[in-house]
Each structure stands twice: as C-alpha cells, then as structure tokens.
Design a protein around this motif. Structure first.
Motif, PDB file in Angstrom:
ATOM      1  N   LEU A  17       6.251 -36.324 -19.020  1.00 41.32           N
ATOM      2  CA  LEU A  17       6.955 -36.428 -17.734  1.00 41.32           C
ATOM      3  C   LEU A  17       8.467 -36.514 -17.892  1.00 41.32           C
ATOM      4  CD1 LEU A  17       4.642 -38.918 -15.810  1.00 41.32           C
ATOM      5  CD2 LEU A  17       4.829 -36.458 -15.454  1.00 41.32           C
ATOM      6  N   VAL A  49      10.929 -38.285 -15.106  1.00 41.65           N
ATOM      7  CA  VAL A  49      10.332 -38.394 -13.772  1.00 41.65           C
ATOM      8  C   VAL A  49       9.904 -39.848 -13.547  1.00 41.65           C
ATOM      9  CG1 VAL A  49       8.445 -37.666 -12.273  1.00 41.65           C
ATOM     10  CG2 VAL A  49       9.531 -36.002 -13.791  1.00 41.65           C
ATOM     11  N   PRO A  67       8.189 -37.633  -7.720  1.00 41.40           N
ATOM     12  CA  PRO A  67       9.168 -36.565  -7.958  1.00 41.40           C
ATOM     13  C   PRO A  67      10.361 -36.692  -7.025  1.00 41.40           C
ATOM     14  CG  PRO A  67       7.251 -35.715  -6.779  1.00 41.40           C
ATOM     15  CD  PRO A  67       6.908 -37.103  -7.203  1.00 41.40           C
ATOM     16  N   ARG A  68      11.533 -36.315  -7.555  1.00 41.57           N
ATOM     17  CA  ARG A  68      12.771 -36.353  -6.784  1.00 41.57           C
ATOM     18  C   ARG A  68      13.145 -34.984  -6.244  1.00 41.57           C
ATOM     19  NH1 ARG A  68      15.247 -38.764 -12.166  1.00 41.57           N
ATOM     20  NH2 ARG A  68      13.950 -36.971 -12.760  1.00 41.57           N
ATOM     21  N   ASP A  93      10.979 -31.678 -10.625  1.00 40.68           N
ATOM     22  CA  ASP A  93      10.111 -32.782 -11.057  1.00 40.68           C
ATOM     23  C   ASP A  93       8.645 -32.458 -10.778  1.00 40.68           C
ATOM     24  OD1 ASP A  93      12.250 -34.263 -11.901  1.00 40.68           O
ATOM     25  OD2 ASP A  93      12.095 -35.797 -10.338  1.00 40.68           O
ATOM     26  N   THR A 101       7.428 -30.270 -13.454  1.00 39.55           N
ATOM     27  CA  THR A 101       7.221 -31.056 -14.681  1.00 39.55           C
ATOM     28  C   THR A 101       5.904 -31.813 -14.622  1.00 39.55           C
ATOM     29  OG1 THR A 101       9.596 -31.313 -15.044  1.00 39.55           O
ATOM     30  CG2 THR A 101       8.165 -32.931 -16.091  1.00 39.55           C
TER      31      THR A 101
END
Length: 447
Positions: A9, A12, A50-51, A55, A58
């Motif tokens: 990750l 994240v 996630p942003r 993300d 990912t």
C-alpha cells in the motif's frame, strides 16, 4: 491481514485499530433481524482510506497481487449489509474522495466519496441542486447512493436511479490483472448501479442536476388513511406543481415522528411534502378540498442546516423505519412496489389484510416507467421469520412486488429474485478473481 498487502500500500492511509475497523465494517443491516443474526460480528482486518484515484489504483494492485478481498464503503448508510465484509480483508473507505470537480450545462462531475449534503451545498454556488437524494443525505455519499440505493427524495419527479438519464457517467478502478481506470457512460453505468461495489471501485460519477429551489416542507393531516393516500396520489400527478417529495404515513406512525406529534391530531394519517414556493398555496388549497389540514410548514433548508431540527425528508423513505426503531427494536420493514393502476384500492386492501398492530402503512410516490405509482415501505412488527415470509407472500399474491430487504445478495434482494447472466459477465470482466465485496453477487457464484 497479510503483511504483503500492507507493505504494497505504500503511504496509503491504513487503520488497524479494532474498534474503528469494527465500526467501519457495519452499516444499517440491523434494520432486519434476519440480517442482524447473519452479519453480526463480521469484520474486516483493516480500513484503507484512499486520498485520490492514484491511491485507489494502488489498493487495487495490492489486493490483486495478494488475493485480498475489498469491501467499498461510502457513508455506511445502507440497509442490506452492502458494506459488511463477508470474507474479511480490507474495507475501502471512499470518503476521502470528496471533491466537486465541475458543473456545466445541468451536469455535475463529482468524486464518489463526497457527502451528499456537502455536494448539495456546493451545487448551490452554481445555482443548482441535487435532483435526487436518500433520506440519509446528511451522512450518505453520492457513490454509495448510486451503488447501494434505488431512489429517494426527488423520485416523485425523476423516478429511480436506474431510470435512463439519472446517472450519466462514472469512473471505476477495475480489479483485472493489471487494475486500470475505466470510464463508463450512458447504459454502461448500469454496471455499477445498485451493484454494491462488486463490479469496480467507483471513483467519480456524473449526474444531472436541477436549478436550485427553496423547497418548503408541508405536512397535511387526514382523518383516514384512505383520504391521505387518495390525496397524495392526486397531488403527485399534478404536473403544474413542482414537487420533490410525496410521502404517506398512517396514524400509527405519527407518534414516532417527534417534529409532528404536536401538530397532527391523534389517529390521523399524514402526507409529508416538499413543495416549491410557486406551488405551496395551491397545494394547501387542494389539501383542504380533499378534507385535509396543512398542519405544519417550514423551510426545508432551515431545518436541514440546524443539527437540532429534522427536515421532513428525515421522516420518509428508510428514515421512517429508523424513527420507529429508535423507540422500539421489535419492528422491521419491507420494500413493496405497487402497480400504477388501482394503486389506492390495493394499498387499502393490504392495510385491511394486515392488522395495524402488525403493519403500519408507509408509501413513497414515484414515477415508474412514466406512470405514477408508489413504493411501499411498510413497518412490520417482527415475530418470526416464517410470519415475515407469509407477509411477503401475501403482498406478492395481490400483485405487489417485494424487494426483500432481509437478504444480502443483489439478486435475492430484487423484486424478481432472478440470477442475471449480464451482471455476472460484468463482474467477471472487471473483477475476475471475485475480490470485490465477495458473497454479495449470487450470479457470480461462490468465491
């Protein structure tokens, strides 16, 4: 949770604290005593937030590489266990994707995790508003509504979410071998509509918006349920009155509605409305002619903006059931689709067949295939699963479709309860390993 997944990750954001993970692994499935028994205690191993779309890619790559199951989550306001991870893994909390991207020509593009009240307020800056939203507007996300809902406030004018034109486009991240960003438009958006996040991680959506209206909440009381239903259907069909909500609750429900207890006479049924200022006087006039009394009026926005007040829409749709459950957990509900012809007679026949101590009538008028009908969300006193199934059969024997809210698979919760080859094909295309919300799509088979 595998160390390999967490390592993949990168930066994240991840939460593994058990109390937070348990909370983010729940929704409002407990409306159903059957789902409560089936889903209590199920939890993910972590929550990833996630942003941005990068993300999400990912997360998808990490899950695909390690075989980790993912359960997408918006505001967690669903009622069928859509956000409950049946097989552990990670909950993907999409609320960090919360930006309105653009508004033009009556269309808005928005990130899927944006809160719907925040979205509506942002649209106001453009002189626009949401055409449709759930009764959970203050906490729901737009992506969660599209992926888990079916209709709501605004459906009296615009129909359900699946009606052509209500969802224009969407962006998803797939779970293929080599996850990618996929743009969907037009009919292809049905891939995500009410699919519980099983067919892709939705990152953006494109929906039509309407010119902003200063809606007025109006409650009209009637001595009998029959008068209330007859008036509500007639008003819903008045093309000259701009309306966003036409809801009916029988007299047994009114004591559960704190804002209306002192306004509605004991035993009276009530029609709950959101009406444009241009139609308010006409609505009151029509109500009086039909034997009703406009007993409550307030600005929708004023109540919505005050945490201590309740806009009338929070007494409708699935909030009706919630108002009852706040005081008595012995109730549950059903979701019924009444036909557009003979609607009033059929509603009253069901009220006659099921005694008031067992069933309280609740209706939401909405367009269905161009005709005015209504969705019934009757509040049911729960006794046994067998009796609940008997009530479902009784509705169906009288020609009323039931979408069963006491199951967690997409197909079994639908009004026709059929396996969809097209749905399974979409799932195989975008999530061939079945890692997205596994167990929620019977058509796909067991994972």
């Amino acid at each position: 949770m595998s160390a390999e997944f967490l390592a993949a990750l990168g930066d994240v954001p991840v939460v593994t604290e058990p109390a937070i993970v348990r909370r983010k692994s729940r929704d409002f499935y407990w409306y159903s005593p059957l789902l409560k028994a089936a889903l209590d205690g199920l939890t993910a191993s972590c929550v990833v937030t996630p942003r941005n779309t990068g993300d999400v890619l990912t997360i998808a790559r990490a899950a695909r590489a390690t075989g980790t199951c993912l359960t997408p989550r918006g505001g967690g306001t669903g009622n069928y266990g859509q956000a409950v991870p049946l097989k552990g893994g990670a909950v993907v909390d999409m609320s960090g994707l919360d930006q309105l991207l653009w508004v033009r020509d009556g269309v808005a593009r928005v990130q899927a995790g944006m809160n719907m009240l925040a979205m509506d307020r942002a649209l106001h800056e453009y002189g626009c508003e949401l055409r449709m939203f759930p009764s959970t507007k203050r906490t729901a996300t737009i992506g969660g509504f599209i992926c888990g809902g079916s209709g709501g406030i605004g459906s009296v004018a615009w129909g359900g979410l699946r009606c052509p034109g209500n969802v224009l486009a969407a962006q998803i991240v797939s779970m293929e071998d080599g996850p990618r960003i996929v743009e969907l438009s037009g009919r292809d958006t049905q891939v995500i509509n009410h699919a519980y996040g099983t067919t892709g991680l939705v990152t953006e959506v494109e929906i039509p918006v309407a010119p902003r209206v200063a809606w007025e909440d109006i409650a009209v009381s009637f001595p009998t349920l029959s008068e209330a239903v007859t008036f509500a259907r007639s008003l819903a069909m008045q093309s000259g009155i701009d309306k966003k909500l036409v809801s009916v609750a029988d007299g047994g429900l009114v004591p559960f509605f704190a804002p209306l207890r002192d306004h509605v006479p004991s035993g009276h049924a009530v029609v709950l409305l959101m009406i444009a200022p241009s139609g308010a006087a006409t609505t009151v006039e029509l109500a009086k002619a039909a034997g009703g009394t406009a007993c409550y009026r307030a600005g929708t926005a004023e109540a919505e903006d005050d945490p201590g007040r309740v806009p009338l829409y929070e007494l409708t749709w699935n909030h009706t059931t919630l108002q009852v459950l706040k005081k008595d957990r012995g109730y549950t509900y059903l979701q019924a689709g009444f036909p557009p012809r003979g609607t009033v007679d059929l509603v009253m026949e069901m009220a006659r067949l099921l005694p008031p101590e067992e069933m309280m009538t609740h209706l939401e008028f909405m367009l269905m295939d161009g005709e005015m009908s209504c969705a019934g969300l009757p509040v049911i006193r729960f006794t046994t699963p067998e009796r609940l199934n008997e009530i479902i059969r009784l509705y169906e024997e009288h020609g009323v479709l039931i979408a069963n809210p006491h199951v967690y698979t997409i197909e079994d919760g639908g009004p026709h309860r059929v396996v969809s080859p097209a749905l399974a094909a979409d799932k195989r295309r975008f999530d061939p390993d079945g890692l997205l919300n596994p167990g929620k799509m019977r058509s796909f088979g067991q994972v």
